[in-house]
Design a protein around this motif. Sequence first.
Motif, short mmCIF file in Angstrom:
data_model
loop_
_atom_site.label_atom_id
_atom_site.label_comp_id
_atom_site.label_asym_id
_atom_site.label_seq_id
_atom_site.Cartn_x
_atom_site.Cartn_y
_atom_site.Cartn_z
N GLY A 135 -2.76 10.14 -3.48
CA GLY A 135 -2.66 9.40 -4.85
C GLY A 135 -3.45 8.32 -5.20
N THR A 136 -2.93 7.81 -6.17
CA THR A 136 -3.92 6.83 -6.92
C THR A 136 -3.56 5.30 -6.72
OG1 THR A 136 -2.11 6.92 -8.72
CG2 THR A 136 -4.28 8.16 -9.03
N SER A 137 -2.64 5.02 -5.68
CA SER A 137 -2.46 3.76 -5.19
C SER A 137 -3.57 3.18 -4.17
CB SER A 137 -1.15 3.40 -4.74
OG SER A 137 -0.83 4.41 -3.57
N PHE A 138 -3.85 2.07 -4.02
CA PHE A 138 -4.83 1.19 -3.10
C PHE A 138 -4.32 1.29 -1.80
CE2 PHE A 138 -7.09 -2.77 -1.73
CZ PHE A 138 -8.20 -2.04 -1.73
N LYS A 139 -5.06 1.96 -0.88
CA LYS A 139 -4.58 2.13 0.58
C LYS A 139 -5.37 1.30 1.40
CE LYS A 139 -1.37 5.56 0.05
NZ LYS A 139 -1.76 6.59 -1.22
N LEU A 149 -14.36 -1.28 -1.05
CA LEU A 149 -14.98 -0.93 -2.27
C LEU A 149 -14.98 0.58 -2.57
CD1 LEU A 149 -18.27 -3.04 -2.11
CD2 LEU A 149 -16.12 -3.60 -3.24
N MET A 150 -15.01 1.41 -1.42
CA MET A 150 -14.76 2.72 -1.58
C MET A 150 -13.65 3.35 -1.89
SD MET A 150 -17.59 4.40 1.27
CE MET A 150 -17.98 5.97 0.28
N GLU A 151 -12.62 2.58 -1.16
CA GLU A 151 -11.23 3.04 -1.74
C GLU A 151 -10.90 2.58 -3.19
OE1 GLU A 151 -9.04 4.81 -0.64
OE2 GLU A 151 -6.85 3.96 -1.09
N ALA A 152 -11.58 1.34 -3.56
CA ALA A 152 -11.22 1.04 -5.01
C ALA A 152 -11.94 2.02 -5.79
CB ALA A 152 -11.72 -0.39 -5.05
N GLN A 153 -13.00 2.49 -5.67
CA GLN A 153 -13.53 3.51 -6.42
C GLN A 153 -12.71 5.04 -6.50
OE1 GLN A 153 -17.44 4.77 -5.81
NE2 GLN A 153 -17.99 3.16 -7.15
N ARG A 154 -12.10 5.22 -5.33
CA ARG A 154 -11.42 6.31 -5.04
C ARG A 154 -10.23 6.36 -5.88
NH1 ARG A 154 -7.11 8.48 -3.53
NH2 ARG A 154 -6.23 6.48 -2.60
N CYS A 155 -9.42 5.33 -5.67
CA CYS A 155 -8.17 5.33 -6.34
C CYS A 155 -8.07 5.07 -7.73
CB CYS A 155 -7.13 4.56 -5.30
SG CYS A 155 -7.23 2.69 -5.67
N SER A 156 -9.06 4.30 -8.12
CA SER A 156 -9.20 4.14 -9.57
C SER A 156 -9.97 5.32 -10.46
CB SER A 156 -9.90 2.94 -9.93
OG SER A 156 -9.96 1.91 -8.78
N SER A 157 -10.25 6.36 -9.67
CA SER A 157 -10.97 7.47 -10.35
C SER A 157 -12.12 7.27 -11.45
CB SER A 157 -9.81 8.34 -11.29
OG SER A 157 -9.30 9.22 -10.29
N ILE A 187 -11.94 -5.57 -8.18
CA ILE A 187 -11.39 -7.02 -8.07
C ILE A 187 -9.73 -7.08 -8.62
CG2 ILE A 187 -11.24 -9.06 -9.76
CD1 ILE A 187 -14.20 -8.92 -9.62
N ILE A 188 -9.42 -6.10 -9.20
CA ILE A 188 -7.84 -5.91 -9.62
C ILE A 188 -7.26 -5.77 -8.32
CG2 ILE A 188 -6.10 -4.39 -10.84
CD1 ILE A 188 -7.99 -4.06 -12.99
N HIS A 189 -7.62 -4.55 -7.60
CA HIS A 189 -6.97 -4.38 -6.25
C HIS A 189 -7.05 -5.51 -5.28
CE1 HIS A 189 -6.48 -0.24 -7.66
NE2 HIS A 189 -7.69 0.00 -7.69
N LEU A 190 -8.05 -6.21 -5.34
CA LEU A 190 -8.23 -7.38 -4.40
C LEU A 190 -7.19 -8.54 -4.91
CD1 LEU A 190 -11.98 -7.40 -4.00
CD2 LEU A 190 -10.18 -6.96 -2.09
N VAL A 191 -7.04 -8.65 -6.13
CA VAL A 191 -6.14 -9.76 -6.63
C VAL A 191 -4.75 -9.16 -6.13
CG1 VAL A 191 -5.06 -10.51 -8.77
CG2 VAL A 191 -7.67 -10.45 -8.41
N ARG A 192 -4.28 -8.00 -6.35
CA ARG A 192 -2.94 -7.50 -6.20
C ARG A 192 -2.78 -7.40 -4.58
NH1 ARG A 192 -2.15 -2.69 -10.36
NH2 ARG A 192 -0.65 -2.23 -8.88
#
Length: 417
Positions: free
Chosen positions: A413-417, A359-367, A318-323
Motif C-alpha cells: 500500500g501507500t502507508s509508511f511502514k 528514507l527508502m520506505e519514505a520514497q516507496r510509499c510516497s511514490s 519529513i512528513i512521515h517522520l513528523v507523523r
Amino acid sequence: MIFELCATILLIGLILKMTKRPHNFPPGPRGLPLVGYLPFFSSWDPQYPHKAMKKISEVYGPVVGLYVGPSRPVISVCSHEAMKEAMLNDDLNGRPDLAVMMARTFGEKLGIMFVMGQFWQEQRRFTMRHLRDLGFGKTSIEDQMMGEVGDLIKDIENKSQSDPERIVDLKGIFQVSVINILWAMVAGERFQRHDSKFQELLRANELFFRTGKIFRGSMPVPAFLLKRFRFIREFIGVKAELIEPIQKFIKETIEDHQQRNPSDDEAGDFIDVYLKEMKKQKDENPSTNFTEKQLISTIIDLFGAGAESTSGSIGFAIIHLVRDQQVQQKMQMELDQVCGEFFPTINHRSSLPYTEAVLMEAQRCSSIAPLTVPHYAVKDTKLQGIGKSAQPESVCRFSRFQILERSGSVPSGTSFK
Ligand code: HEM
C-alpha cells in the motif's frame, strides 16, 4: 438522395475505421473517432493519471492499449513483470516527439531525457562521465553539500524564530538546496538562498514540470497549429513562456563562461568542460551534436529531473517522520550513535542501516516519480505475449506506482511502514 446515402455510408465507414483497433492490440477501452479515449481517461481518477492507469489495468490487465487523439496509440504498463520486460526491450526504449517535452528544448529533440539512439548515448555518456568527475555521487562534493545543509538549517531556524507559533512552511525550501548543489557542479557557483532571480527560476522550473498534462500531452499536434492557437497549447499543457526565462538565464551563464575562456587546468565546472568539447568537436566535425542549444537543454533536463524528485523525496520523508515519532526517535538515536555531533557523510552510510531503510520506505510509499518518462515503440513489438503490444509510434507509459506499492511480492500500500 444517392449522394446523401453514399456520404452517410462513407462517414460511417470512416468512423468505424477510426475506432478500429489493430489486430492483436492489447486489450483496452475503445474511444471516439478523432479524440480517442481522451475524454474518458480522467473519469477513472480525475487527479492522478497513475491511479487512473491502475484502475484501468484492474479491468483490462497489466498491458492496456488505447488511443488518444485521432491516431496515437498509448500503451499503459502496470505490473512488475510487464514493466521489467518492457524496460529490457530496446524496441520500447525510444522517446516520442511530444510537443510538451520539446517546448523545453527550443521545439527540437535535445537534452538527455527525451532523446534516443546514438545521440542519447553520446550526450548521456558525456554528461554522466563529467558530472562524476565533478563530484556527482562522490565524497568530493560533500564540502559543498555540507555548506548547503548548514545554510538550510539556518534558514529553517530563522523561519521558526520569526513565527510566534514556531511554524515553518517548508514548501520549496529543499528545492533551493538541491538546485544549488547541481548549479555548483554545472556553473561553479552557488546562489544566495533568497536571491530573487533564483527564486523566480525555481518557481518557473516547478510550474513547468507540474503543468504538463500526461495523457493529453501524448496527442500528436502539428507544430503550426500549436504555434497559432494558444488554447491548443493550454489544452495539452505546453507552457513555453515558463521555460523561456530559464533558457535565457542558462544562456547568459554560458556567455559569461565563454568570456572567461578558462584554460584546460582551470575548467572547473560542467559548462567549462562542455564548451571545451564543443570547440574541439566543431574543429573536427561541423555537424557535431555538441552545440550551445544542446548544452542549455541538458542543464534544463538535469534541473527538471533532479530538483523535483530529490526535494520531493526529502519533503515526504519529513512528513512521515513528523507523523511517526517512534521511527523519528529510533532514526535520531542511530544518527547520534554513529555520527555524534557531526553531519552524516557518505562514509557513514553503511553504518546507518535504519536511517537508510526509513528514507527508502519514505520514497516507496510516497511514490516519488510514479511514472517513468514517456517511452516510444520504435517498431512493432511483443509484450507479455501480446503480438502487437506496441506498434511504431505508440507512446508507452510505465507505472512505477504499482511496483512501489508492493514491497517484494507483498502488497504494502501507500502507508509508511
Ligand atoms: C529521488 C530522486 C530521483 C528519482 C526518484 C528519479 C527517478 C527517475 C526516473 C523514474 C527516470 C525515468 C527512467 C526511464 O524512464 O527510463 C529518471 C530519469 C532521469 N533522471 Fe532521475 N531521479 C532522481 C534523481 C535524479 C537526479 C538528482 C538527477 C540529476 C542530477 C536525475 C537525472 C535524470 C536524468 C538525466 C534522467 C534521464 C535518463 C535517460 O533517459 O537516460 N535524476 N529519473
